[in-house]
Motif scaffolding. Structure first.
Motif, PDB file in Angstrom:
ATOM      1  N   MET A  53       7.590  -3.493  -3.479  1.00  0.00           N
ATOM      2  CA  MET A  53       7.057  -2.600  -4.512  1.00  0.00           C
ATOM      3  C   MET A  53       8.050  -2.524  -5.668  1.00  0.00           C
ATOM      4  O   MET A  53       9.256  -2.534  -5.465  1.00  0.00           O
ATOM      5  CB  MET A  53       6.826  -1.197  -3.948  1.00  0.00           C
ATOM      6  N   VAL A  54       7.520  -2.458  -6.867  1.00  0.00           N
ATOM      7  CA  VAL A  54       8.374  -2.336  -8.042  1.00  0.00           C
ATOM      8  C   VAL A  54       8.352  -0.888  -8.523  1.00  0.00           C
ATOM      9  O   VAL A  54       7.394  -0.151  -8.281  1.00  0.00           O
ATOM     10  CB  VAL A  54       7.903  -3.277  -9.178  1.00  0.00           C
ATOM     11  N   SER A  55       9.383  -0.494  -9.224  1.00  0.00           N
ATOM     12  CA  SER A  55       9.436   0.863  -9.761  1.00  0.00           C
ATOM     13  C   SER A  55       8.413   1.013 -10.869  1.00  0.00           C
ATOM     14  O   SER A  55       8.291   0.153 -11.738  1.00  0.00           O
ATOM     15  CB  SER A  55      10.831   1.153 -10.306  1.00  0.00           C
TER      16      SER A  55
ATOM     17  N   GLU B 153       1.863   5.191 -15.003  1.00  0.00           N
ATOM     18  CA  GLU B 153       1.345   3.869 -14.643  1.00  0.00           C
ATOM     19  C   GLU B 153       0.581   3.918 -13.324  1.00  0.00           C
ATOM     20  O   GLU B 153      -0.495   3.326 -13.195  1.00  0.00           O
ATOM     21  CB  GLU B 153       2.487   2.855 -14.533  1.00  0.00           C
ATOM     22  N   ILE B 154       1.137   4.621 -12.368  1.00  0.00           N
ATOM     23  CA  ILE B 154       0.479   4.731 -11.065  1.00  0.00           C
ATOM     24  C   ILE B 154      -0.837   5.484 -11.202  1.00  0.00           C
ATOM     25  O   ILE B 154      -1.865   5.077 -10.651  1.00  0.00           O
ATOM     26  CB  ILE B 154       1.415   5.425 -10.045  1.00  0.00           C
ATOM     27  N   ASP B 155      -0.820   6.578 -11.960  1.00  0.00           N
ATOM     28  CA  ASP B 155      -2.054   7.343 -12.180  1.00  0.00           C
ATOM     29  C   ASP B 155      -3.125   6.484 -12.845  1.00  0.00           C
ATOM     30  O   ASP B 155      -4.299   6.537 -12.470  1.00  0.00           O
ATOM     31  CB  ASP B 155      -1.781   8.577 -13.035  1.00  0.00           C
ATOM     32  N   ASN B 156      -2.739   5.682 -13.832  1.00  0.00           N
ATOM     33  CA  ASN B 156      -3.696   4.802 -14.514  1.00  0.00           C
ATOM     34  C   ASN B 156      -4.286   3.773 -13.559  1.00  0.00           C
ATOM     35  O   ASN B 156      -5.486   3.489 -13.587  1.00  0.00           O
ATOM     36  CB  ASN B 156      -3.041   4.102 -15.702  1.00  0.00           C
ATOM     37  N   GLN B 157      -3.445   3.198 -12.706  1.00  0.00           N
ATOM     38  CA  GLN B 157      -3.932   2.216 -11.736  1.00  0.00           C
ATOM     39  C   GLN B 157      -4.884   2.868 -10.741  1.00  0.00           C
ATOM     40  O   GLN B 157      -5.925   2.293 -10.400  1.00  0.00           O
ATOM     41  CB  GLN B 157      -2.758   1.569 -10.999  1.00  0.00           C
ATOM     42  N   LEU B 158      -4.553   4.059 -10.264  1.00  0.00           N
ATOM     43  CA  LEU B 158      -5.430   4.758  -9.325  1.00  0.00           C
ATOM     44  C   LEU B 158      -6.766   5.100  -9.977  1.00  0.00           C
ATOM     45  O   LEU B 158      -7.829   4.932  -9.362  1.00  0.00           O
ATOM     46  CB  LEU B 158      -4.763   6.036  -8.821  1.00  0.00           C
TER      47      LEU B 158
END
Length: 70
Positions: free
Chosen positions: A50-52, A57-62
C-alpha cells in the motif's frame, strides 16, 4: 464447527488458507508436515503493498467505487 476435506490444486489457494488461519477464521490440520505460521509472515507478504495517500484521496476512491454499484 464442521470438518471438510479439500484438494489443494494451486499453491495460491494454500496461501489463502494460511491467511485465514492467521485470522483465526479456520484451523488447518496437516497430515504429516507440521508448519508454524506467524503474523510476521503476513507482514513480510504484504509489506509495501500500500502507498501513502491523503484522506481526501482515499475518500474520493471510495466514493468512486460506491458510485460504480449504482
Amino acid at each position: 464447527m464442521r470438518t471438510i476435506t479439500l484438494d489443494i490444486l494451486d499453491d495460491n489457494a494454500l496461501n489463502l488458507l494460511k491467511d485465514l488461519e492467521l485470522l483465526k477464521v479456520i484451523r488447518l490440520r496437516r497430515d504429516n508436515q507440521p508448519e508454524t505460521f506467524s503474523t510476521e509472515d503476513l507482514v513480510k507478504k504484504y509489506k509495501g503493498s500500500m502507498v501513502s495517500q491523503s484522506k481526501e484521496e482515499i475518500d474520493n476512491q471510495l466514493e468512486s467505487l460506491r458510485n460504480e454499484w449504482e
